[in-house]
Design an enzyme around this catalytic site. Structure first.
Site, short mmCIF file in Angstrom:
data_model
loop_
_atom_site.label_atom_id
_atom_site.label_comp_id
_atom_site.label_asym_id
_atom_site.label_seq_id
_atom_site.Cartn_x
_atom_site.Cartn_y
_atom_site.Cartn_z
CB CYS A 36 -0.89 -0.01 1.24
SG CYS A 36 -1.96 1.43 1.31
CG LEU A 37 4.38 3.72 -1.84
CD1 LEU A 37 4.62 4.44 -0.52
CD2 LEU A 37 5.70 3.17 -2.38
#
Length: 201
Positions: free
Chosen positions: A94-95
């Site tokens: 998750c970025l």
């Protein structure tokens, strides 16, 4: 298939990332192509100093879309890691810059460096792995101990064992290149590497 212009850009990115590493082996990130396929790379990130991931070497699976650089590369961790923003099961990340914050001005090297920065400063309020994020918030000491344990277990494979693993597969009749590629692809797990070579995966 990526257009000639995109292929040229990817070749340049790969050359730049490898040249930076050749000049400075302490470089925190590098990458290489898999099976001469310009859209399949493996990235390598060194765990940042002062973090529970220090001393670890992390392999990142990189799939590059045909409309790159207009869409971000798909990245996930091949090396297991205990981190709020990375799935401890699948390695999904998750970025924001790998999603809606991506810009064609960014490169795969920038994305890898951002991942390295994420290891130093987890975002527990925007987690990929709720269990890890909860531990991070509730019991920071336990989180650090667990993350260090995972680093020791999964990200600090002894380099000397790598040569042994390659040798074993070569003795089974595979070329050194085939053996190395399969082992790298499967995080130096001999059984998985052998299965993929036998199954042609």
């Amino acid at each position: 298939m990526a257009s000639a212009k995109e292929q040229k850009r990817l070749q340049k990115e790969l050359q730049d990332i490898q040249a930076a590493f050749a000049e400075n082996p302490d470089c925190p990130v590098t990458a290489n192509m898999i099976d001469d396929n310009l859209t399949r790379w493996k990235g390598h990130i060194k765990g940042p100093e002062g973090s529970p991931y220090e001393g670890g070497k992390y392999v990142i699976d990189i799939q590059i879309p045909t409309d790159y650089p207009y869409n971000p590369p798909k990245m996930k961790f091949d090396t297991k890691i205990w981190h709020p923003n990375i799935s401890s099961q699948t390695g999904a990340i998750c970025l924001d810059i790998l999603k809606n914050e991506w810009s064609p001005a960014l490169t795969i090297r920038t994305a890898l460096l951002s991942l390295q920065a994420l290891l130093s400063s987890p975002e527990a309020d925007d987690p990929q792995d709720a269990e890890v994020a909860n531990m991070f918030k509730r019991d920071r000491k336990l989180f650090e101990q667990t993350a260090k344990y995972w680093t020791e277990t999964f990200a600090k494979k002894d380099e000397s064992n790598h040569d042994e693993s390659v040798k074993k597969l070569v003795e089974m009749g595979f070329t050194e290149d085939q053996a190395k590629t399969a082992l790298q692809k499967h995080g130096w797990d001999e059984t998985e590497a052998l299965n993929s070579l036998l199954g042609g995966a």
